[in-house]
Design a protein around this motif. Structure first.
Motif, PDB file in Angstrom:
ATOM      1  N   VAL A   1     -10.148 -14.730 -26.494  1.00  0.00           N
ATOM      2  CA  VAL A   1      -9.840 -14.178 -25.180  1.00  0.00           C
ATOM      3  C   VAL A   1      -9.218 -12.790 -25.331  1.00  0.00           C
ATOM      4  CG1 VAL A   1      -8.382 -14.462 -23.139  1.00  0.00           C
ATOM      5  CG2 VAL A   1      -9.681 -16.392 -24.013  1.00  0.00           C
ATOM      6  N   HIS A   2      -8.317 -12.598 -26.294  1.00  0.00           N
ATOM      7  CA  HIS A   2      -7.702 -11.293 -26.496  1.00  0.00           C
ATOM      8  C   HIS A   2      -8.726 -10.253 -26.952  1.00  0.00           C
ATOM      9  CE1 HIS A   2      -3.214 -12.634 -26.793  1.00  0.00           C
ATOM     10  NE2 HIS A   2      -3.796 -12.988 -25.664  1.00  0.00           N
ATOM     11  N   GLU A   3      -9.661 -10.645 -27.802  1.00  0.00           N
ATOM     12  CA  GLU A   3     -10.720  -9.724 -28.223  1.00  0.00           C
ATOM     13  C   GLU A   3     -11.619  -9.343 -27.048  1.00  0.00           C
ATOM     14  OE1 GLU A   3     -12.779 -11.503 -31.502  1.00  0.00           O
ATOM     15  OE2 GLU A   3     -11.098 -11.202 -32.865  1.00  0.00           O
ATOM     16  N   SER A   4     -11.919 -10.311 -26.191  1.00  0.00           N
ATOM     17  CA  SER A   4     -12.749 -10.042 -25.026  1.00  0.00           C
ATOM     18  C   SER A   4     -12.026  -9.132 -24.031  1.00  0.00           C
ATOM     19  CB  SER A   4     -13.134 -11.345 -24.334  1.00  0.00           C
ATOM     20  OG  SER A   4     -13.864 -12.158 -25.209  1.00  0.00           O
ATOM     21  N   ILE A   5     -10.725  -9.326 -23.865  1.00  0.00           N
ATOM     22  CA  ILE A   5      -9.948  -8.449 -22.985  1.00  0.00           C
ATOM     23  C   ILE A   5      -9.950  -7.029 -23.528  1.00  0.00           C
ATOM     24  CG2 ILE A   5      -7.590  -7.939 -22.214  1.00  0.00           C
ATOM     25  CD1 ILE A   5      -7.185 -10.967 -21.892  1.00  0.00           C
ATOM     26  N   LEU A   6      -9.850  -6.885 -24.845  1.00  0.00           N
ATOM     27  CA  LEU A   6      -9.896  -5.559 -25.463  1.00  0.00           C
ATOM     28  C   LEU A   6     -11.224  -4.871 -25.163  1.00  0.00           C
ATOM     29  CD1 LEU A   6      -8.454  -3.524 -27.327  1.00  0.00           C
ATOM     30  CD2 LEU A   6      -9.544  -4.672 -29.250  1.00  0.00           C
ATOM     31  N   GLU A   7     -12.326  -5.608 -25.271  1.00  0.00           N
ATOM     32  CA  GLU A   7     -13.638  -5.043 -24.954  1.00  0.00           C
ATOM     33  C   GLU A   7     -13.757  -4.683 -23.483  1.00  0.00           C
ATOM     34  OE1 GLU A   7     -16.506  -7.862 -26.358  1.00  0.00           O
ATOM     35  OE2 GLU A   7     -15.929  -7.574 -28.444  1.00  0.00           O
ATOM     36  N   ASP A   8     -13.179  -5.511 -22.598  1.00  0.00           N
ATOM     37  CA  ASP A   8     -13.211  -5.219 -21.161  1.00  0.00           C
ATOM     38  C   ASP A   8     -12.407  -3.973 -20.824  1.00  0.00           C
ATOM     39  OD1 ASP A   8     -14.730  -7.468 -20.779  1.00  0.00           O
ATOM     40  OD2 ASP A   8     -13.148  -8.655 -19.833  1.00  0.00           O
ATOM     41  N   VAL A   9     -11.259  -3.807 -21.481  1.00  0.00           N
ATOM     42  CA  VAL A   9     -10.386  -2.675 -21.171  1.00  0.00           C
ATOM     43  C   VAL A   9     -11.084  -1.352 -21.483  1.00  0.00           C
ATOM     44  CG1 VAL A   9      -8.280  -1.495 -21.928  1.00  0.00           C
ATOM     45  CG2 VAL A   9      -8.202  -3.903 -21.356  1.00  0.00           C
ATOM     46  N   VAL A  10     -11.787  -1.266 -22.615  1.00  0.00           N
ATOM     47  CA  VAL A  10     -12.392   0.005 -23.016  1.00  0.00           C
ATOM     48  C   VAL A  10     -13.823   0.195 -22.508  1.00  0.00           C
ATOM     49  CG1 VAL A  10     -10.962   0.170 -25.070  1.00  0.00           C
ATOM     50  CG2 VAL A  10     -13.217  -0.846 -25.244  1.00  0.00           C
ATOM     51  N   TYR A  11     -14.381  -0.804 -21.832  1.00  0.00           N
ATOM     52  CA  TYR A  11     -15.770  -0.695 -21.365  1.00  0.00           C
ATOM     53  C   TYR A  11     -15.914   0.524 -20.463  1.00  0.00           C
ATOM     54  CZ  TYR A  11     -20.363  -2.044 -19.723  1.00  0.00           C
ATOM     55  OH  TYR A  11     -21.703  -2.050 -19.453  1.00  0.00           O
ATOM     56  N   PRO A  12     -16.960   1.320 -20.551  1.00  0.00           N
ATOM     57  CA  PRO A  12     -18.229   1.233 -21.263  1.00  0.00           C
ATOM     58  C   PRO A  12     -18.226   1.810 -22.675  1.00  0.00           C
ATOM     59  CG  PRO A  12     -18.319   3.051 -19.732  1.00  0.00           C
ATOM     60  CD  PRO A  12     -16.974   2.412 -19.573  1.00  0.00           C
ATOM     61  N   THR A  13     -17.070   2.248 -23.167  1.00  0.00           N
ATOM     62  CA  THR A  13     -16.970   2.746 -24.539  1.00  0.00           C
ATOM     63  C   THR A  13     -17.073   1.567 -25.500  1.00  0.00           C
ATOM     64  OG1 THR A  13     -15.491   4.465 -23.747  1.00  0.00           O
ATOM     65  CG2 THR A  13     -15.542   4.087 -26.103  1.00  0.00           C
ATOM     66  N   GLU A  14     -17.779   1.768 -26.606  1.00  0.00           N
ATOM     67  CA  GLU A  14     -17.931   0.693 -27.582  1.00  0.00           C
ATOM     68  C   GLU A  14     -16.861   0.790 -28.658  1.00  0.00           C
ATOM     69  OE1 GLU A  14     -21.763  -0.009 -29.290  1.00  0.00           O
ATOM     70  OE2 GLU A  14     -22.778   0.592 -27.449  1.00  0.00           O
ATOM     71  N   ILE A  15     -16.464  -0.365 -29.183  1.00  0.00           N
ATOM     72  CA  ILE A  15     -15.526  -0.431 -30.298  1.00  0.00           C
ATOM     73  C   ILE A  15     -16.346  -0.415 -31.580  1.00  0.00           C
ATOM     74  CG2 ILE A  15     -13.800  -1.848 -31.450  1.00  0.00           C
ATOM     75  CD1 ILE A  15     -13.086  -2.972 -28.676  1.00  0.00           C
ATOM     76  N   VAL A  16     -16.065   0.559 -32.467  1.00  0.00           N
ATOM     77  CA  VAL A  16     -16.843   0.658 -33.706  1.00  0.00           C
ATOM     78  C   VAL A  16     -16.072   0.133 -34.913  1.00  0.00           C
ATOM     79  CG1 VAL A  16     -18.320   2.532 -32.922  1.00  0.00           C
ATOM     80  CG2 VAL A  16     -16.168   3.074 -34.044  1.00  0.00           C
ATOM     81  N   GLY A  17     -14.753  -0.094 -34.773  1.00  0.00           N
ATOM     82  CA  GLY A  17     -13.992  -0.635 -35.889  1.00  0.00           C
ATOM     83  C   GLY A  17     -12.595  -1.032 -35.466  1.00  0.00           C
TER      84      GLY A  17
ATOM     85  N   VAL B   1      -8.386   2.933 -12.861  1.00  0.00           N
ATOM     86  CA  VAL B   1      -8.810   1.590 -12.478  1.00  0.00           C
ATOM     87  C   VAL B   1      -9.513   0.958 -13.671  1.00  0.00           C
ATOM     88  CG1 VAL B   1     -10.271   0.245 -10.929  1.00  0.00           C
ATOM     89  CG2 VAL B   1      -9.052   2.240 -10.057  1.00  0.00           C
ATOM     90  N   ILE B   2      -9.081  -0.252 -14.030  1.00  0.00           N
ATOM     91  CA  ILE B   2      -9.679  -0.974 -15.150  1.00  0.00           C
ATOM     92  C   ILE B   2     -10.109  -2.346 -14.653  1.00  0.00           C
ATOM     93  CG2 ILE B   2      -9.198  -2.015 -17.391  1.00  0.00           C
ATOM     94  CD1 ILE B   2      -7.401   0.339 -17.966  1.00  0.00           C
ATOM     95  N   ILE B   3     -11.326  -2.745 -15.007  1.00  0.00           N
ATOM     96  CA  ILE B   3     -11.875  -4.029 -14.567  1.00  0.00           C
ATOM     97  C   ILE B   3     -11.906  -4.988 -15.760  1.00  0.00           C
ATOM     98  CG2 ILE B   3     -13.921  -5.172 -13.650  1.00  0.00           C
ATOM     99  CD1 ILE B   3     -14.514  -2.557 -12.147  1.00  0.00           C
ATOM    100  N   ILE B   4     -11.277  -6.154 -15.568  1.00  0.00           N
ATOM    101  CA  ILE B   4     -11.188  -7.156 -16.628  1.00  0.00           C
ATOM    102  C   ILE B   4     -11.614  -8.509 -16.058  1.00  0.00           C
ATOM    103  CG2 ILE B   4      -9.613  -8.375 -18.189  1.00  0.00           C
ATOM    104  CD1 ILE B   4      -7.893  -5.900 -18.252  1.00  0.00           C
ATOM    105  N   ALA B   5     -12.357  -9.275 -16.859  1.00  0.00           N
ATOM    106  CA  ALA B   5     -12.773 -10.611 -16.434  1.00  0.00           C
ATOM    107  C   ALA B   5     -11.592 -11.577 -16.521  1.00  0.00           C
ATOM    108  CB  ALA B   5     -13.917 -11.119 -17.294  1.00  0.00           C
ATOM    109  N   HIS B   6     -11.534 -12.501 -15.586  1.00  0.00           N
ATOM    110  CA  HIS B   6     -10.492 -13.530 -15.566  1.00  0.00           C
ATOM    111  C   HIS B   6     -10.929 -14.648 -16.507  1.00  0.00           C
ATOM    112  CE1 HIS B   6      -7.101 -15.610 -13.749  1.00  0.00           C
ATOM    113  NE2 HIS B   6      -7.839 -16.697 -13.768  1.00  0.00           N
ATOM    114  N   ARG B   7     -10.235 -14.760 -17.640  1.00  0.00           N
ATOM    115  CA  ARG B   7     -10.594 -15.759 -18.646  1.00  0.00           C
ATOM    116  C   ARG B   7      -9.482 -16.789 -18.796  1.00  0.00           C
ATOM    117  NH1 ARG B   7     -12.862 -11.008 -20.669  1.00  0.00           N
ATOM    118  NH2 ARG B   7     -15.031 -11.259 -21.284  1.00  0.00           N
TER     119      ARG B   7
END
Length: 194
Positions: free
Chosen positions: A124-140, A92-98
């Protein structure tokens, strides 16, 4: 009928079967899980999709209103764990509707105000990427151009979350590709110990 209140569709559209199942699971969690009951009471969903991932598995992508995203983040780890149990192991992946606002053409202004940066395709694409991997942080991030002209985004995730997120990497790739149409690969960088 009470689970139906957990779905907030645009312009009164009718929810499909999967959206009703997700809303029912959210409602059941609200009524049974006492430690997160207060947080779940005000949470609703916009829509839900089932996406085929690598290896023939399926993942459920739950779209939530953008204004509720921070409230979802407070309980997301527990909520996702419980929903994955209810949906028999499907991720299950939770993504905000943008919303993406189109570029203004020369001499053709659609809106009176300038387009906010948060409504651009890239943002919007960068924000979706952050939503997909949340709670893991993107370091690069790296953008690789191949000889045939195709592009692949290489995303480095925080190595401290490798234990929790490594089994979901294929799901992350498939979901991001389905939503944005962009190729992406996730990896965990190796930290050299001194």
């Amino acid at each position: 009928m009470a689970a139906r209140a957990k779905i907030q569709k645009e312009k009164g559209a009718e929810p499909d079967k999967l959206e009703e199942e997700v809303a029912q699971a959210l409602y059941e969690l609200e009524s049974s899980a006492s430690e997160i009951r207060a947080e779940l009471r005000e949470l609703v969903i916009s829509s839900a999709k089932e996406i085929e991932t690598k290896g023939g598995k399926k993942a459920i992508v739950v779209f939530v209103p953008f204004r509720l995203l921070q409230k979802y983040h407070r309980v997301q780890t527990r909520l996702v764990r419980e929903m994955e149990k209810k949906f028999s192991g499907r991720h299950v992946i939770i993504i905000a509707h943008r919303r993406i606002i189109p570029r203004e053409r020369k001499g053709h202004r659609l809106f009176r105000q300038r387009r906010p940066r948060s409504r651009t395709l890239t943002a919007v694409h960068e924000s979706i990427l952050e939503d997909v991997v949340y709670p893991t942080e993107i370091v690069g991030q790296r953008l690789r151009y191949k000889v045939d002209g195709s592009r692949t985004l290489k995303v480095m995730l925080d190595p401290k979350d490798q234990q929790n997120a490594e089994y979901k990497v294929d799901t992350f790739e498939s979901v991001y590709k389905k939503i944005t149409g962009k190729e992406v690969s996730f990896e965990f960088p190796v930290i050299a110990s001194e």
